[in-house]
Scaffold this motif. Sequence first.
Motif, short mmCIF file in Angstrom:
data_model
loop_
_atom_site.label_atom_id
_atom_site.label_comp_id
_atom_site.label_asym_id
_atom_site.label_seq_id
_atom_site.Cartn_x
_atom_site.Cartn_y
_atom_site.Cartn_z
N MET A 87 67.90 24.57 10.26
CA MET A 87 67.88 25.79 9.26
C MET A 87 69.04 26.43 8.85
SD MET A 87 64.29 27.24 10.90
CE MET A 87 63.95 28.38 9.56
N VAL A 88 69.69 25.80 7.84
CA VAL A 88 70.94 26.21 6.89
C VAL A 88 70.58 26.74 5.64
CG1 VAL A 88 73.27 25.82 6.58
CG2 VAL A 88 72.47 25.21 8.77
N GLU A 89 70.90 27.97 5.27
CA GLU A 89 70.35 28.46 3.90
C GLU A 89 71.64 28.92 3.39
OE1 GLU A 89 66.97 31.05 4.16
OE2 GLU A 89 65.96 29.28 5.27
N PRO A 90 72.44 28.08 2.20
CA PRO A 90 73.45 28.74 1.69
C PRO A 90 73.16 29.90 0.99
CG PRO A 90 73.32 26.54 1.30
CD PRO A 90 72.04 26.62 2.12
N ALA A 146 82.17 27.52 5.52
CA ALA A 146 83.24 26.56 5.11
C ALA A 146 84.40 27.08 4.24
CB ALA A 146 82.55 25.33 4.47
N ILE A 147 85.50 26.64 4.56
CA ILE A 147 86.64 27.28 3.67
C ILE A 147 87.43 26.01 3.22
CG2 ILE A 147 88.81 28.71 3.45
CD1 ILE A 147 88.20 30.07 6.19
N TRP A 148 87.39 25.84 1.76
CA TRP A 148 88.08 24.71 1.34
C TRP A 148 89.46 25.07 0.54
CZ3 TRP A 148 89.00 23.74 -4.11
CH2 TRP A 148 89.23 22.44 -4.29
N TRP A 149 90.35 24.07 0.34
CA TRP A 149 91.77 24.31 -0.23
C TRP A 149 91.87 23.37 -1.32
CZ3 TRP A 149 90.91 24.70 5.02
CH2 TRP A 149 91.05 26.08 5.46
N LEU A 150 92.29 23.92 -2.36
CA LEU A 150 92.67 23.04 -3.66
C LEU A 150 94.01 22.68 -3.24
CD1 LEU A 150 92.17 22.24 -6.37
CD2 LEU A 150 93.37 24.45 -7.03
N ASN A 151 95.04 23.35 -2.86
CA ASN A 151 96.32 22.69 -2.98
C ASN A 151 97.03 22.70 -1.75
OD1 ASN A 151 96.36 22.75 -5.97
ND2 ASN A 151 96.84 24.70 -5.89
N ASP A 152 98.19 21.93 -1.75
CA ASP A 152 99.30 22.35 -0.73
C ASP A 152 100.40 23.07 -1.39
OD1 ASP A 152 98.09 20.90 1.55
OD2 ASP A 152 98.50 19.15 0.55
N VAL A 153 100.41 24.25 -0.63
CA VAL A 153 101.60 25.24 -1.37
C VAL A 153 102.55 25.43 -0.35
CG1 VAL A 153 99.93 26.30 -2.66
CG2 VAL A 153 100.31 27.31 -0.53
N ALA A 246 76.60 30.32 4.52
CA ALA A 246 75.21 30.13 4.67
C ALA A 246 74.63 30.97 5.86
CB ALA A 246 74.73 28.45 5.10
N ASP A 247 73.32 31.38 5.63
CA ASP A 247 72.29 31.96 6.81
C ASP A 247 72.11 30.74 7.90
OD1 ASP A 247 72.55 34.84 6.18
OD2 ASP A 247 71.07 34.41 4.68
N VAL A 248 72.04 31.00 9.01
CA VAL A 248 71.84 30.12 9.98
C VAL A 248 70.45 30.51 11.00
CG1 VAL A 248 72.40 28.78 11.82
CG2 VAL A 248 74.03 29.03 10.26
N TYR A 249 69.49 29.83 10.93
CA TYR A 249 68.48 30.28 11.87
C TYR A 249 68.11 29.05 12.86
CZ TYR A 249 67.74 33.30 7.94
OH TYR A 249 67.92 34.39 6.84
N PHE A 250 67.62 29.50 14.00
CA PHE A 250 67.59 28.58 15.14
C PHE A 250 66.30 28.01 15.40
CE2 PHE A 250 71.28 30.91 16.32
CZ PHE A 250 72.65 30.06 16.35
N ASN A 251 65.40 28.74 14.66
CA ASN A 251 63.90 28.45 14.60
C ASN A 251 63.24 29.31 13.44
OD1 ASN A 251 63.09 30.55 16.44
ND2 ASN A 251 63.78 29.46 17.95
#
Length: 318
Positions: A87-90, A146-153, A246-251
């Motif tokens: 149960m993962v809800e972005p 999640a953290i995403w990176w575009l470049n190497d600076v 995302a919200d996360v629910y265990f059940n």
Amino acid sequence: MHGTGPPILLTDVLDDVGAAIKLLAQRAPYPALGGWYSPGSDPHARTRPLWFRSDWVNETLAVPGSEVFFHHPGYMECARAYYGTKMVEPHSVYVNLMMAMPIAGPAHTDNPRFAGRDQSNTPMWVLRAMLESGLFDDVAFPQATAIWWLNDVEGGGIRYWPYGPDHPPVEHADKMANTALMGNTHGMFHQVNAIGPFDIGKPQITPMAQLAPADRPDGEWVVIDHGEEVYRSPLADIRVSVQWKADVYFNADHRTRLVSSPLGLNDVAVRFNADLADRGIDLVFDVDRIHDPDHAAEISQHYPEARPIDSLPAVFDY
Ligand SMILES: [Fe+2]
């Protein structure tokens, strides 16, 4: 325990990084980071670092093209594995653009949200005290980030404390382009290292400044402040990070409890006051004084935030 381990590194996250660059241009111009660390500052004073932010997806917005992040299958799979639930809800995607920041960002955990209590209806100091107190863990919304990176600076790595603030940090730096870290940034301290170029001093802007491409999205970008160009940089030298949450629910029961049992401010006060009384502290959390800075200070001192070891001096101290 699920959702408490080190974050997971994902590589080659986007098949087409060009799509992200197009998306970046589409949402320009970007406003200077507002808010949470310098509220109420003078709109004409150059007091801020070159740090810009905008939402791509939130409750009322979905910028076309943002699906490459919002519905990223690898993110969903990874978040489910990290938290041990399906149960993962972005719910949101936003972007940070930072450049020429010779001082690190603040070491912090991301802002918490509780059943019925979030930034829309509750002062930040109350939310932070709720988090630090541990009294509201049963009504906290677990978040996958999640953290995403575009470049190497030059510089610009992320320092994080996967084993808690009392243990040394680790870094993800150098080979960051098109990688992402998935984990619990609401529970884990993290900090953005200083960003080059380091030989031009410490440029600062007013809260009115904006960042946009000069011409082509993959070319130079310019910072315009009060009608004047104050900084120019190739996109390749800008630290662009995209946050997915995302919200996360265990059940199903967990979800129902969080979504259908909102906490009133009086409920918040009851829990704090029981705790303060238990600890013999002669103080009452007063719902009528939540906007009073003196009250914020006197309550917050009993629910202090950890300061992680080996954190860098931060832009806060500007
Ligand atoms: Fe953060």
